[in-house]
Scaffold this motif. Sequence first.
Motif, PDB file in Angstrom:
ATOM      1  N   SER A 154       0.768  -1.294   0.151  1.00 12.15           N
ATOM      2  CA  SER A 154       0.064  -0.212  -0.086  1.00 12.15           C
ATOM      3  C   SER A 154       0.868   1.261   0.167  1.00 12.15           C
ATOM      4  CB  SER A 154      -0.910   0.060   1.144  1.00 12.15           C
ATOM      5  OG  SER A 154      -1.725  -1.153   1.384  1.00 12.15           O
ATOM      6  N   VAL A 155       0.287   2.195  -0.446  1.00  8.13           N
ATOM      7  CA  VAL A 155       1.192   3.486  -0.538  1.00  8.13           C
ATOM      8  C   VAL A 155       1.452   3.962   0.964  1.00  8.13           C
ATOM      9  CG1 VAL A 155       0.893   6.110  -1.141  1.00  8.13           C
ATOM     10  CG2 VAL A 155       0.373   4.372  -2.972  1.00  8.13           C
ATOM     11  N   MET A 156       0.506   3.793   1.838  1.00  5.61           N
ATOM     12  CA  MET A 156       0.768   4.067   3.205  1.00  5.61           C
ATOM     13  C   MET A 156       1.986   3.559   4.005  1.00  5.61           C
ATOM     14  SD  MET A 156      -0.011   6.159   5.893  1.00  5.61           S
ATOM     15  CE  MET A 156      -1.570   6.884   5.856  1.00  5.61           C
ATOM     16  N   ARG A 161       7.382   3.266   5.531  1.00  9.42           N
ATOM     17  CA  ARG A 161       8.830   2.829   5.447  1.00  9.42           C
ATOM     18  C   ARG A 161       9.972   3.863   5.013  1.00  9.42           C
ATOM     19  NH1 ARG A 161       9.686  -2.629   5.006  1.00  9.42           N
ATOM     20  NH2 ARG A 161       7.712  -3.427   4.324  1.00  9.42           N
ATOM     21  N   LYS A 162       9.614   4.503   4.125  1.00  9.32           N
ATOM     22  CA  LYS A 162      10.272   5.719   3.837  1.00  9.32           C
ATOM     23  C   LYS A 162      10.625   6.691   4.999  1.00  9.32           C
ATOM     24  CE  LYS A 162      10.513   7.845   0.005  1.00  9.32           C
ATOM     25  NZ  LYS A 162      10.141   8.934  -0.985  1.00  9.32           N
ATOM     26  N   ALA A 163       9.655   6.898   5.930  1.00  9.65           N
ATOM     27  CA  ALA A 163      10.029   7.749   6.854  1.00  9.65           C
ATOM     28  C   ALA A 163      10.608   7.071   8.068  1.00  9.65           C
ATOM     29  CB  ALA A 163       8.572   8.153   7.471  1.00  9.65           C
ATOM     30  N   GLY A 245      -8.720  12.839   1.354  1.00  8.87           N
ATOM     31  CA  GLY A 245      -8.028  13.421   0.392  1.00  8.87           C
ATOM     32  C   GLY A 245      -6.595  13.855   1.342  1.00  8.87           C
ATOM     33  N   ARG A 246      -6.646  13.681   2.554  1.00 10.93           N
ATOM     34  CA  ARG A 246      -5.521  14.062   3.350  1.00 10.93           C
ATOM     35  C   ARG A 246      -4.549  12.989   3.571  1.00 10.93           C
ATOM     36  NH1 ARG A 246      -4.380  18.895   6.899  1.00 10.93           N
ATOM     37  NH2 ARG A 246      -2.543  19.233   5.958  1.00 10.93           N
ATOM     38  N   MET A 247      -4.669  11.991   3.749  1.00 12.15           N
ATOM     39  CA  MET A 247      -3.887  10.730   4.048  1.00 12.15           C
ATOM     40  C   MET A 247      -4.108   9.706   2.626  1.00 12.15           C
ATOM     41  SD  MET A 247      -2.247  10.677   6.909  1.00 12.15           S
ATOM     42  CE  MET A 247      -1.700  12.476   6.476  1.00 12.15           C
ATOM     43  N   GLU A 287       5.268  13.754   1.011  1.00 13.75           N
ATOM     44  CA  GLU A 287       4.364  14.138  -0.167  1.00 13.75           C
ATOM     45  C   GLU A 287       3.530  13.074  -0.558  1.00 13.75           C
ATOM     46  OE1 GLU A 287       7.750  15.776  -2.351  1.00 13.75           O
ATOM     47  OE2 GLU A 287       7.066  17.705  -1.725  1.00 13.75           O
ATOM     48  N   PRO A 288       2.339  12.562  -0.141  1.00 13.82           N
ATOM     49  CA  PRO A 288       1.868  11.219  -0.625  1.00 13.82           C
ATOM     50  C   PRO A 288       1.160  11.844  -1.728  1.00 13.82           C
ATOM     51  CG  PRO A 288       0.847  12.369   1.412  1.00 13.82           C
ATOM     52  CD  PRO A 288       2.215  13.168   1.285  1.00 13.82           C
ATOM     53  N   TRP A 289       0.671  13.031  -2.007  1.00 16.64           N
ATOM     54  CA  TRP A 289       0.008  13.271  -3.249  1.00 16.64           C
ATOM     55  C   TRP A 289       0.622  12.990  -4.366  1.00 16.64           C
ATOM     56  CZ3 TRP A 289       1.315  16.587   0.930  1.00 16.64           C
ATOM     57  CH2 TRP A 289       2.435  17.365   0.604  1.00 16.64           C
ATOM     58  N   LYS A 290       2.122  12.933  -4.322  1.00 17.57           N
ATOM     59  CA  LYS A 290       2.997  12.221  -5.655  1.00 17.57           C
ATOM     60  C   LYS A 290       2.619  10.807  -5.943  1.00 17.57           C
ATOM     61  CE  LYS A 290       6.243  16.056  -5.054  1.00 17.57           C
ATOM     62  NZ  LYS A 290       7.680  16.258  -5.144  1.00 17.57           N
ATOM     63  N   TYR A 291       1.982  10.059  -4.822  1.00 22.22           N
ATOM     64  CA  TYR A 291       1.802   8.633  -5.034  1.00 22.22           C
ATOM     65  C   TYR A 291       0.417   8.251  -5.227  1.00 22.22           C
ATOM     66  CZ  TYR A 291       6.603   8.483  -3.035  1.00 22.22           C
ATOM     67  OH  TYR A 291       7.890   8.715  -2.817  1.00 22.22           O
ATOM     68  N   ASP A 292      -0.570   9.123  -4.671  1.00 25.09           N
ATOM     69  CA  ASP A 292      -1.904   8.660  -4.729  1.00 25.09           C
ATOM     70  C   ASP A 292      -2.698   9.880  -5.136  1.00 25.09           C
ATOM     71  OD1 ASP A 292      -4.639   8.505  -4.148  1.00 25.09           O
ATOM     72  OD2 ASP A 292      -4.450   7.442  -2.011  1.00 25.09           O
ATOM     73  N   SER A 293      -3.242   9.795  -6.278  1.00 23.89           N
ATOM     74  CA  SER A 293      -3.835  10.923  -7.015  1.00 23.89           C
ATOM     75  C   SER A 293      -5.181  11.654  -6.167  1.00 23.89           C
ATOM     76  CB  SER A 293      -4.664  10.669  -8.268  1.00 23.89           C
ATOM     77  OG  SER A 293      -5.369   9.403  -8.461  1.00 23.89           O
ATOM     78  N   LYS A 294      -5.762  10.810  -5.120  1.00 20.09           N
ATOM     79  CA  LYS A 294      -6.739  11.530  -4.456  1.00 20.09           C
ATOM     80  C   LYS A 294      -6.400  12.230  -3.257  1.00 20.09           C
ATOM     81  CE  LYS A 294     -10.165   7.917  -5.457  1.00 20.09           C
ATOM     82  NZ  LYS A 294     -11.356   6.766  -5.159  1.00 20.09           N
TER      83      LYS A 294
END
Length: 547
Positions: A154-156, A161-163, A245-247, A287-294
């Motif tokens: 999952s993107v989350m 993991r990156k964090a 849209g926030r997470m 910057e999750p908006w670069k991974y999940d378009s919503k």
Amino acid sequence: MASWEQLAADKRARLEKTIPAEWKIQNPPSGDSVFDYPAQSGILSPKELEITGTSATDLVAKLATGELKSVEVTLAFCKRAALAHQLLNTNLEFFPDAALAQAKELDEYFEKHKKPVGPLHGLPISLKDQLRVKGYETSMGYISWLGKYDTEESVMTTLLRKAGAVFYVKTSVPQTLMVCETVNNIIGRTVNPRNKNWSCGGSSGGEGAMVGFRGGIIGVGTDIGGSIRVPSAFNFLYGIRPSHGRMPYAKMANSMEGQETVHSVCGPIAHSVPDLKLFVTSVLSEEPWKYDSKVVPMPWRQWEEDAIKAKLSAGGLTLGFFNCDGNVLPHPPILRGVETVVSTLKQNGHTVVPWTPYKHDFAVDLINGIYASDGCADVLRDINASGEPAIPNIKDLLNPNIKAVGMNTLWDVQLKKWRYQCEYLEKWRELEAQLGKELDAIIAPITPTAAIRHDQFRYYGYASAINLLDFTSVVVPVTFADKAVDKKKESYQPLNDLDKLVQDEYDPEAYHGAPVAVQIIGRRLSEERTLAIAEEVGRLLGNSITP
């Protein structure tokens, strides 16, 4: 082909093997509460008990300076999570060896570079089973999903993991996800660490029980009708339902995928607002908006939090409150909880005024129809695929005679939702005009009951109406039910048949000691402000002290 019973038994056997022999409980504790068992077990060292009793905010600070190693922190939480599963039935996946290997890599990175990889460096985080972790099963409480191993994450999961987060457990959920208790035919029922006769909530109930037991320090849940907030409330924890849209939610498993009228959202469950904020800011920093378009491209807005802090130092907040939505009256402990928050705020100089819930009966009816808009086809397909029975909590809701709605009806429902959301904002503005100042948030029940007895959860409306509005909501633990104070109202005349069912269920003796919470409701995408308000409410209540 194996029967559903055989598939479930095989999964339980595999879970049993994930717990090392030295972490196995030889003499299970007697009594209904296992809350204090880790300190008595002899399985955790004094240092490990100290680590698991520390806030996430303090742990990452110590991990970032090298005062603590990720391996020792991860080992402590793995041990405690193993106890949680044996006592509370929390885990659908448990992988301590992989977690310790990941922690070792992080320690080696720190040793070499003398800095953390990110804001969550070395911190173990527990995951609701919906979050995919490469190489592990995501069963989501369905027998038919067993044996399918994820090939991507999952993107989350990726961003945590990156964090620098470490993953070690995926926690249990109810079959279908659509109930506020946690029962499935794979491992059975997950229970509350404070009293095994009480529900841990749902659908993020495994997370609620795990974090409540401190087998986890921050847990990731989801919420489409209360599924973060109810487990938080039932386990005396904080939790945030962010606005859609926030997470990031992309690549997570879900029931009713493609249902876009009311969105499920992802958020943390923790022991404090600073720990919730740590999670949210860490995810946003990736910057999750670069991974999940919503995801809305909206970094953490410190000025929004600062605006609330400025109000706190310049005369206080302005808050609305209600203790009944007109559908179901909460039990006496919840009514006392709301009153405690209101009176405490007033005593500390804040303005607190009544809020009249606007058409909450309409909202509850509308969202219940949305949940079943496919005629229950999605969840029935996944239940029937293995031949397993529906769990008792969902059985009455899965009516095969319910007809799926057509496209024109769906469009009409979406317009009704939008119109209702706009009308609610209009009511918010009207109160502000009367007061002559901004209304910062609304205080309300999250459930009509304290942590409820098993199979008794009847009414979701205090939570689900907020999902329909897509408002930000933060749960704040308040107090505990007290049989000497919270007497049953014998002369009460129920509002309706459902209200009568809820009132009849109340027993002061059975609820004695059960956690009581409220939710702080802000406008859509008001996470910074609502968290700051919740932190102030919690500070005034002094609710970090447990009984």
